[in-house]
Design a protein around this motif. Structure first.
Motif, PDB file in Angstrom:
ATOM      1  N   VAL A 111    -102.205 -66.746 -30.167  1.00 26.81           N
ATOM      2  CA  VAL A 111    -102.732 -65.670 -29.442  1.00 26.81           C
ATOM      3  C   VAL A 111    -102.887 -64.574 -30.288  1.00 26.81           C
ATOM      4  CG1 VAL A 111    -102.545 -64.663 -27.160  1.00 26.81           C
ATOM      5  CG2 VAL A 111    -101.862 -66.973 -27.200  1.00 26.81           C
ATOM      6  N   PHE A 112    -104.163 -64.039 -30.133  1.00 26.15           N
ATOM      7  CA  PHE A 112    -104.377 -62.696 -31.029  1.00 26.15           C
ATOM      8  C   PHE A 112    -105.606 -61.958 -30.277  1.00 26.15           C
ATOM      9  CE2 PHE A 112    -105.705 -60.194 -34.811  1.00 26.15           C
ATOM     10  CZ  PHE A 112    -104.494 -59.571 -34.840  1.00 26.15           C
ATOM     11  N   GLU A 113    -105.053 -61.318 -29.221  1.00 25.78           N
ATOM     12  CA  GLU A 113    -106.394 -60.745 -28.401  1.00 25.78           C
ATOM     13  C   GLU A 113    -106.164 -59.127 -28.544  1.00 25.78           C
ATOM     14  OE1 GLU A 113    -107.141 -62.234 -24.487  1.00 25.78           O
ATOM     15  OE2 GLU A 113    -106.264 -63.984 -25.202  1.00 25.78           O
ATOM     16  N   ASN A 114    -107.245 -58.504 -28.506  1.00 21.05           N
ATOM     17  CA  ASN A 114    -107.269 -56.991 -28.172  1.00 21.05           C
ATOM     18  C   ASN A 114    -107.164 -56.490 -26.837  1.00 21.05           C
ATOM     19  OD1 ASN A 114    -106.931 -54.393 -29.516  1.00 21.05           O
ATOM     20  ND2 ASN A 114    -108.961 -54.082 -29.483  1.00 21.05           N
ATOM     21  N   ARG A 115    -106.096 -57.058 -26.403  1.00 22.96           N
ATOM     22  CA  ARG A 115    -106.015 -56.603 -24.811  1.00 22.96           C
ATOM     23  C   ARG A 115    -105.508 -55.267 -24.485  1.00 22.96           C
ATOM     24  NH1 ARG A 115    -102.083 -61.117 -22.157  1.00 22.96           N
ATOM     25  NH2 ARG A 115    -102.112 -59.629 -20.620  1.00 22.96           N
ATOM     26  N   PRO A 116    -105.966 -54.700 -23.317  1.00 20.47           N
ATOM     27  CA  PRO A 116    -105.405 -53.345 -22.868  1.00 20.47           C
ATOM     28  C   PRO A 116    -103.885 -53.074 -23.026  1.00 20.47           C
ATOM     29  CG  PRO A 116    -106.374 -54.579 -20.853  1.00 20.47           C
ATOM     30  CD  PRO A 116    -106.578 -55.297 -22.321  1.00 20.47           C
ATOM     31  N   THR A 117    -103.431 -51.874 -23.299  1.00 20.71           N
ATOM     32  CA  THR A 117    -102.176 -51.781 -23.206  1.00 20.71           C
ATOM     33  C   THR A 117    -101.776 -50.562 -22.688  1.00 20.71           C
ATOM     34  OG1 THR A 117    -102.108 -50.552 -25.318  1.00 20.71           O
ATOM     35  CG2 THR A 117    -101.601 -53.008 -25.283  1.00 20.71           C
ATOM     36  N   TYR A 118    -100.291 -50.090 -22.137  1.00 23.56           N
ATOM     37  CA  TYR A 118    -100.209 -48.774 -21.872  1.00 23.56           C
ATOM     38  C   TYR A 118     -99.449 -48.351 -23.086  1.00 23.56           C
ATOM     39  CZ  TYR A 118    -100.105 -50.960 -17.224  1.00 23.56           C
ATOM     40  OH  TYR A 118    -100.287 -51.657 -16.104  1.00 23.56           O
ATOM     41  N   ARG A 119    -100.256 -47.210 -23.530  1.00 27.34           N
ATOM     42  CA  ARG A 119     -99.903 -46.429 -24.684  1.00 27.34           C
ATOM     43  C   ARG A 119     -98.728 -45.436 -24.655  1.00 27.34           C
ATOM     44  NH1 ARG A 119    -104.749 -43.789 -27.470  1.00 27.34           N
ATOM     45  NH2 ARG A 119    -105.188 -45.672 -28.231  1.00 27.34           N
ATOM     46  N   LEU A 120     -97.830 -45.244 -25.218  1.00 25.40           N
ATOM     47  CA  LEU A 120     -96.481 -44.522 -24.924  1.00 25.40           C
ATOM     48  C   LEU A 120     -96.840 -43.349 -25.766  1.00 25.40           C
ATOM     49  CD1 LEU A 120     -93.757 -43.923 -24.093  1.00 25.40           C
ATOM     50  CD2 LEU A 120     -92.741 -44.746 -26.374  1.00 25.40           C
ATOM     51  N   LEU A 121     -96.877 -42.030 -24.701  1.00 26.00           N
ATOM     52  CA  LEU A 121     -97.262 -40.551 -24.989  1.00 26.00           C
ATOM     53  C   LEU A 121     -96.244 -39.748 -25.286  1.00 26.00           C
ATOM     54  CD1 LEU A 121    -100.407 -40.266 -22.732  1.00 26.00           C
ATOM     55  CD2 LEU A 121    -100.586 -40.735 -25.204  1.00 26.00           C
ATOM     56  N   HIS A 122     -94.953 -40.033 -24.668  1.00 22.69           N
ATOM     57  CA  HIS A 122     -93.753 -39.277 -24.475  1.00 22.69           C
ATOM     58  C   HIS A 122     -92.607 -39.831 -23.919  1.00 22.69           C
ATOM     59  CE1 HIS A 122     -91.157 -35.788 -24.112  1.00 22.69           C
ATOM     60  NE2 HIS A 122     -90.969 -35.809 -22.778  1.00 22.69           N
ATOM     61  N   ALA A 123     -91.457 -39.672 -24.071  1.00 19.04           N
ATOM     62  CA  ALA A 123     -90.406 -40.303 -23.728  1.00 19.04           C
ATOM     63  C   ALA A 123     -89.062 -39.348 -23.798  1.00 19.04           C
ATOM     64  CB  ALA A 123     -89.948 -41.688 -24.791  1.00 19.04           C
ATOM     65  N   GLU A 124     -88.348 -39.389 -22.669  1.00 24.05           N
ATOM     66  CA  GLU A 124     -87.125 -38.696 -22.388  1.00 24.05           C
ATOM     67  C   GLU A 124     -86.054 -39.227 -21.537  1.00 24.05           C
ATOM     68  OE1 GLU A 124     -84.286 -36.660 -22.533  1.00 24.05           O
ATOM     69  OE2 GLU A 124     -85.646 -35.167 -23.080  1.00 24.05           O
ATOM     70  N   LEU A 125     -85.013 -39.995 -22.155  1.00 23.32           N
ATOM     71  CA  LEU A 125     -84.227 -40.940 -21.533  1.00 23.32           C
ATOM     72  C   LEU A 125     -82.795 -40.139 -21.355  1.00 23.32           C
ATOM     73  CD1 LEU A 125     -85.458 -44.028 -23.103  1.00 23.32           C
ATOM     74  CD2 LEU A 125     -85.876 -43.259 -20.799  1.00 23.32           C
ATOM     75  N   ALA A 126     -82.589 -38.984 -22.491  1.00 23.65           N
ATOM     76  CA  ALA A 126     -81.186 -38.539 -22.314  1.00 23.65           C
ATOM     77  C   ALA A 126     -80.835 -37.570 -21.247  1.00 23.65           C
ATOM     78  CB  ALA A 126     -80.947 -38.023 -23.702  1.00 23.65           C
ATOM     79  N   GLY A 127     -81.987 -37.030 -20.592  1.00 26.38           N
ATOM     80  CA  GLY A 127     -81.573 -36.171 -19.544  1.00 26.38           C
ATOM     81  C   GLY A 127     -81.323 -36.665 -18.212  1.00 26.38           C
ATOM     82  N   GLN A 128     -81.398 -35.734 -17.207  1.00 31.26           N
ATOM     83  CA  GLN A 128     -81.107 -36.029 -15.821  1.00 31.26           C
ATOM     84  C   GLN A 128     -82.267 -36.771 -15.054  1.00 31.26           C
ATOM     85  OE1 GLN A 128     -77.859 -35.570 -14.286  1.00 31.26           O
ATOM     86  NE2 GLN A 128     -77.314 -35.008 -16.382  1.00 31.26           N
ATOM     87  N   ARG A 133     -94.086 -41.706 -20.358  1.00 33.83           N
ATOM     88  CA  ARG A 133     -95.472 -41.160 -19.983  1.00 33.83           C
ATOM     89  C   ARG A 133     -96.365 -42.072 -21.003  1.00 33.83           C
ATOM     90  NH1 ARG A 133     -94.955 -36.045 -20.809  1.00 33.83           N
ATOM     91  NH2 ARG A 133     -96.572 -35.739 -22.718  1.00 33.83           N
ATOM     92  N   PHE A 134     -97.303 -42.374 -20.431  1.00 31.31           N
ATOM     93  CA  PHE A 134     -98.387 -43.456 -20.816  1.00 31.31           C
ATOM     94  C   PHE A 134     -99.804 -43.066 -20.528  1.00 31.31           C
ATOM     95  CE2 PHE A 134     -94.421 -45.810 -19.886  1.00 31.31           C
ATOM     96  CZ  PHE A 134     -94.323 -46.465 -20.939  1.00 31.31           C
ATOM     97  N   GLY A 135    -100.628 -43.468 -21.611  1.00 32.21           N
ATOM     98  CA  GLY A 135    -102.117 -43.466 -21.208  1.00 32.21           C
ATOM     99  C   GLY A 135    -102.647 -44.982 -21.551  1.00 32.21           C
ATOM    100  N   LEU A 136    -103.824 -45.049 -21.849  1.00 33.46           N
ATOM    101  CA  LEU A 136    -104.537 -46.344 -22.321  1.00 33.46           C
ATOM    102  C   LEU A 136    -104.431 -46.720 -23.558  1.00 33.46           C
ATOM    103  CD1 LEU A 136    -107.632 -46.465 -19.922  1.00 33.46           C
ATOM    104  CD2 LEU A 136    -105.647 -47.972 -19.709  1.00 33.46           C
ATOM    105  N   GLY A 137    -104.285 -47.952 -23.976  1.00 32.77           N
ATOM    106  CA  GLY A 137    -104.271 -48.267 -25.432  1.00 32.77           C
ATOM    107  C   GLY A 137    -104.677 -49.695 -25.703  1.00 32.77           C
ATOM    108  N   HIS A 138    -104.730 -50.114 -26.839  1.00 33.92           N
ATOM    109  CA  HIS A 138    -105.098 -51.634 -27.129  1.00 33.92           C
ATOM    110  C   HIS A 138    -104.197 -52.240 -27.988  1.00 33.92           C
ATOM    111  CE1 HIS A 138    -108.784 -49.852 -25.248  1.00 33.92           C
ATOM    112  NE2 HIS A 138    -109.098 -51.065 -25.024  1.00 33.92           N
ATOM    113  N   TYR A 139    -103.918 -53.590 -27.987  1.00 34.32           N
ATOM    114  CA  TYR A 139    -103.035 -54.300 -28.726  1.00 34.32           C
ATOM    115  C   TYR A 139    -103.178 -54.086 -30.224  1.00 34.32           C
ATOM    116  CZ  TYR A 139    -100.198 -57.765 -30.780  1.00 34.32           C
ATOM    117  OH  TYR A 139     -99.307 -58.582 -31.855  1.00 34.32           O
ATOM    118  N   PHE A 140    -104.511 -53.939 -30.706  1.00 29.58           N
ATOM    119  CA  PHE A 140    -104.749 -53.945 -32.133  1.00 29.58           C
ATOM    120  C   PHE A 140    -104.494 -52.725 -32.788  1.00 29.58           C
ATOM    121  CE2 PHE A 140    -108.107 -57.504 -32.415  1.00 29.58           C
ATOM    122  CZ  PHE A 140    -107.116 -58.353 -32.195  1.00 29.58           C
ATOM    123  N   ASP A 141    -104.117 -51.505 -31.708  1.00 26.61           N
ATOM    124  CA  ASP A 141    -103.881 -50.296 -32.298  1.00 26.61           C
ATOM    125  C   ASP A 141    -102.619 -50.219 -32.890  1.00 26.61           C
ATOM    126  OD1 ASP A 141    -105.885 -49.059 -30.849  1.00 26.61           O
ATOM    127  OD2 ASP A 141    -104.670 -48.403 -28.937  1.00 26.61           O
TER     128      ASP A 141
END
Length: 369
Positions: A111-128, A133-141
């Motif tokens: 399986v090898f398709e350039n499907r839409p993805t949720y592109r990661l823009l920002h992450a903060e996991l250590a705080g309260q 945060r996400f935008g649009l992306g594609h698998y081949f990115d």
């Protein structure tokens, strides 16, 4: 034209040999690639890289992470990634324009398709208020950047040098403003015996004939790119949930369900889907616990993984996964392993395991309740 009906050019053959070398020496190359980033934090003494704000002080319930949607957010990377320096020449004498085009023509997995993805823009996991945060992306990115960067490193490591390309343009793989980052959710699945408290876990071997990333490696299971279930626009909002993505991967990788959930005709009804409902009911009654352990980046391929662990009480586990499909669309699921420090370290020492898998196992054994 399919490669099955023509002879590869000399440069295509050289590219394929390097890709095989990359697969066969993946663990060695992963560790060597960490040397390029001496100031980066390494997760749980693995090769996985991270920023401090990506690592919570204790496991976070997955559904406590807020997801923000920002499809129009502009980042600093160029419209197109730099051209890789390791792209071969086609049979007609022309050059491939992207790494994904070479994979599709010379070494395409099942399986090898350039499907839409949720592109990661920002992450903060250590705080309260843990947030992704996400935008649009594609698998081949990720293929055109991360897989190309890994290939370039393999050439340099083996031959001593390589022309500057994608890798040279990315000085910090943990800087989400320098590249398009798709997010994989890597889930460690743990069965908990309610009578004894003993735990066991699943491991997955990724078949290089079936997958485009990390073929030949061992990994926790299930793992899947965070993406809509299909191309129809309604899926973007309906599937924008870490837990729902994990449910689909459980269904596909452990139960052998098809990836086609009918979502091109209508949105998935997660509430009416019996399998999804049973897992979600388990979250509510405590027989299922789902945690986020952190976020990290592979130093070789720049694959970006959200490390998660799901603990399932034996009665629920056996009802849902009593007949685990050993061979699935991505490889082979091993039998349950004892979830002990000794067994985890033995597996990491004796098997070529992805950096994200090693990090998830060590974080889980140390921090899970």
């Amino acid at each position: 034209m399919s490669t099955q009906s023509r002879t590869l050019t000399d440069s295509e053959q050289a590219w394929a040999r390097t890709r095989s070398y990359l697969r066969e020496h993946r663990t060695e190359l992963d560790l060597a690639a960490t040397g390029e980033y001496p100031d980066a934090h390494r997760v749980a003494d693995s090769a996985l890289l991270a920023r401090r704000e990506w690592l919570p002080t204790s496991p976070i319930p997955v559904n406590d992470i807020r997801l923000d949607w920002s499809p129009t957010e502009a980042l600093s990377f160029p419209a197109q990634p730099p051209r890789s320096s390791v792209l071969p020449v086609r049979a007609d004498g022309g050059e491939y324009e992207t790494y994904s085009a070479v994979v599709g023509d010379v070494a395409a997995p099942t399986v090898f398709e350039n499907r839409p993805t949720y592109r990661l823009l920002h992450a903060e996991l250590a705080g309260q208020s843990p947030t992704l945060r996400f935008g649009l992306g594609h698998y081949f990115d990720s293929v055109d950047v991360g897989e190309a960067a890994a290939h370039e490193f393999a050439v340099a490591y083996r031959d001593g040098q390589v022309a500057p390309g994608v890798r040279a343009a990315i000085t910090d793989p943990c800087d989400l403003g320098q590249r398009r980052a798709n997010l994989a959710i890597s889930t460690l699945t743990i069965r908990r015996d309610v009578d004894t408290g003993n735990r066991s876990f699943l491991l997955h071997w990724r078949d290089p004939r079936k997958v485009g990333h990390a073929g030949g490696m061992y990994q926790v299971v299930p793992v899947g790119i965070f993406q809509p279930s299909g191309y129809a626009e309604w899926n973007t909002g309906n599937d924008f949930s870490l837990w729902r993505n994990m449910i689909r991967e459980f269904s596909e990788e452990l139960c052998g369900a098809d990836e086609n959930h009918g979502s091109e005709q209508a949105p998935i009804g997660y509430e009416s889907w019996e399998f999804a409902s049973k897992l979600t009911e388990g979250l509510d009654d405590g027989s299922v616990e789902a945690y986020c352990l952190g976020l990290g980046v592979d130093p070789l391929s720049f694959a970006t993984d959200l490390l998660t662990a799901v603990i399932i009480d034996a009665p629920v586990f056996d009802e849902l996964f009593g007949e685990i499909v050993a061979d699935n669309d991505e490889g082979h699921v091993l039998e349950l392993q004892p979830f002990t420090s000794e067994r985890v370290e033995q597996i990491i020492a004796e098997h070529p395991i992805q950096a994200a898998g090693a990090a998830a196992l060590r974080l889980a054994i140390a921090d899970l309740p």
